[in-house]
Write a protein that holds these residues in place. Structure first.
Motif: not given
Length: 575
Positions: A153-158, A177-190
């Motif tokens: 499934f593909h959707f925007a992070a926000d 709801s998601f972040e990278t393993l080192d705690g960075q915010s996620v933008t764009g598609d997930i």
């Protein structure tokens, strides 16, 4: 003219690796201007289809031809009818239509001369080009068995999203709801991936088991989830949860959420969380699925084959062999005992000396010939060969340059065509995405403006959990059996652990135990006495899947031996 049928199995070859292909080809011939199959052809086609189906995993190309009599339009229609006749017959006899393709060529591809009756008869045919697949690895077999592949499934992070998987699992995801393993915010598609295991086949195909620290569980379904963005794995933020709805025909008391924990032997061990299932979901929002790129075909083309003839490499002259000077010690004369007494030592030495001198004279003659004739000739030939090699290398370079230019033109022609096709479909997909986003935004806005929230009727048929981490989750409850009623089972192994998998399937509930190998046996402890089970074995032998099923009961003495038989993937799925 009587229709003839030719069935030919070409020599088998296996590619290196776990997944090998094997050709299986045949052809059926037709009477002039006819597309009907004779009884003989039907019999042979039936033999061919049975042989093809016996492998379980196959593909088939059907290519129909005609002779040159008649117009191009007529012959194209005739070959199409012949292809349909063969395709329909094979489909009626068990060849799965989605594994087959049919192409009509009319008279455009004659394999034999159309100047003779015999050649025309051979051109009135339908070729069957089958490819069967052998499986040399249990992991590949399990992958092929799984009817529930990874779903993306593909959707925007926000964005708030509600995802519904193939078997009815629903996941509600809040925006950001998601972040990278080192705690960075996620933008764009997930990209969100999910696997479901709601039946015994899915559990077996994914190598799962219903055990929690050697205690038996009854499962209500298993789900795997993961997320990534920009090729980086993601996890849930500490403050965020997923709401997961797992469908069920009947809710059972005692079901709770278990989290999967990988063990050293790569088997998931389920750890209880203590969270019981909920019976309702606050959200009613039903979003349309994100449109996927339409599957379209690009123009296929063969690798470029340079038409220029290959240039023959000049043959290097062979160096003459220098003669070897004989040694006196090599000439020994050994007559019989009486002859040796008669000749005496001096006479024998004279004979040896004479043979040596004769050999020495021959050597000098050959040596002179070698130095004065053979070596000068070899030196001249070697020089000539060097000149020839210079010419040859220049010719090869010229040929390669021409072939490279022609090849570039050939590939660029098709690349440009495919680029245009891709551009058209990409533009259509972007337009669909635009419409989808507009519809989704309207639905989100309508939900947010709603003042009345009702119970989601679907949740009454689901187990609902708050999940705070990705990976494997399981809806389970313990099978509480008194310790004195627990027994051990041992099953004799017939193959290496890499090529065999054994399961104990309980018939009264959704429990599937994968016993572990100990020596020559698969051993499992703590199984409830008196329960009816099916012991299922799957393995790979000689490139073919094999299946064994033994119906039994857990008793005081439990030693089993499985009898395997070859089976197709379809037979294993339907077992």
């Amino acid at each position: 003219m009587k229709k003839q049928f030719i069935l030919s199995v070409f020599s088998i070859f296996f590619a290196f690796g776990a997944f090998a292909q094997q050709p299986l080809n045949s052809a059926v011939h037709f009477e002039t201007a006819k597309a009907e199959l004779t009884q003989e052809a039907k019999t042979n086609l039936l033999d061919f289809s049975n042989h093809l189906k016996s492998f379980g995993d196959y593909s088939l190309e059907i290519k129909a031809h005609t002779d040159s009599r008649g117009s191009n339009t007529y012959n194209m229609d005739l070959s199409n009818r012949r292809a349909n006749a063969v395709m329909n017959f094979l489909t009626e006899n068990g060849i799965e239509s989605h594994r087959s393709t049919a192409t009509a060529f009319g008279e455009s591809r004659p394999e034999f001369s159309n100047q003779t009756d015999e050649g025309m008869q051979k051109n009135r045919r339908v070729d069957l080009i089958g490819t069967v697949y052998t499986i040399d690895d249990l992991a590949l077999l399990l992958d092929r068995l799984s009817a529930n592949d990874v779903q993306e499934f593909h959707f925007a992070a926000d964005e708030d999203m509600r995802l519904t998987a193939r078997n009815g699992t629903t996941v509600l995801i809040n925006a950001n709801s998601f972040e990278t393993l080192d705690g960075q915010s996620v933008t764009g598609d997930i990209t969100f991936k999910m696997e479901e295991a709601y039946n015994d086949l899915d559990i077996i195909a994914k190598g799962l088991s219903t055990l929690s620290n050697d205690q038996m569980l009854e499962t209500g379904g298993m789900i795997y989830m993961e997320a990534e963005a920009n090729n980086q794995p993601l996890h849930l933020k500490d403050s965020k949860n997923l709401i997961v709805e797992m469908p069920t025909a009947q809710q059972k008391q005692g079901m709770e959420l278990f989290m999967g924990e990988s063990t050293t032997d790569e088997i998931v061990n389920w750890q209880p969380t203590g969270q019981p299932f909920a019976t309702n979901t606050k959200s009613l929002l039903q979003l349309p699925p994100r449109p996927k790129m339409i599957n379209y075909k690009t123009i296929s083309f063969k690798p470029y084959n340079c038409p220029l003839p290959k240039i023959k490499t000049p043959k290097k002259p062979r160096k003459p062999i220098e003669p070897r000077e004989p040694k006196r010690s090599e000439f020994q004369y050994n007559p019989s005992f009486f002859k040796k007494l008669k000749l005496g030592k001096t006479k024998i030495e004279d004979i040896e000396q004479k043979k040596y001198e004769e050999a020495l004279a021959r050597y000098k003659t050959r040596k002179e010939r070698y130095e004065n004739r053979y070596m000068p000739n070899y030196a001249a030939d070697l020089k000539k060969h060097e000149e020839q090699m210079t010419v040859y290398q220049n010719q090869v370079a010229d040929r390669d340059s021409i072939c490279h230019i022609k090849g570039d033109k050939y590939y660029n022609f098709y690349r440009e065509k495919n680029r245009k096709i891709d551009s058209i479909h990409t533009a259509k997909h972007h337009e669909q995405l635009k419409i989808w986003r507009e519809v989704r935004e309207k639905k989100i806005q309508a939900f947010e403006n709603s003042t009345e929230v009702n119970t989601d009727s679907r949740s009454l048929r689901a187990y609902v959990f708050n999940v705070n981490q990705l990976g494997w989750i399981n809806c389970d409850r313990f099978r509480n059996t008194p310790e004195e009623e627990l027994m051990a089972v041992s099953i004799e192994s017939t193959s290496s652990i890499k090529n065999e998998m054994v399961y104990i399937i309980f018939k009264d509930g959704r429990s599937a135990i994968r016993p572990q190998k100990s020596g020559q046996f698969y051993v499992q402890k703590n199984l409830p006495l008196g329960e009816e089970v099916a012991i299922v074995g799957i393995k790979v032998k000689n490139g073919r899947p094999q299946l064994a099923i033994l119906d039994s009961k857990i008793q005081q003495e439990n030693k089993f031996k499985l009898n395997y038989e070859n089976a197709t993937l379809k037979e294993i799925r339907n077992a």
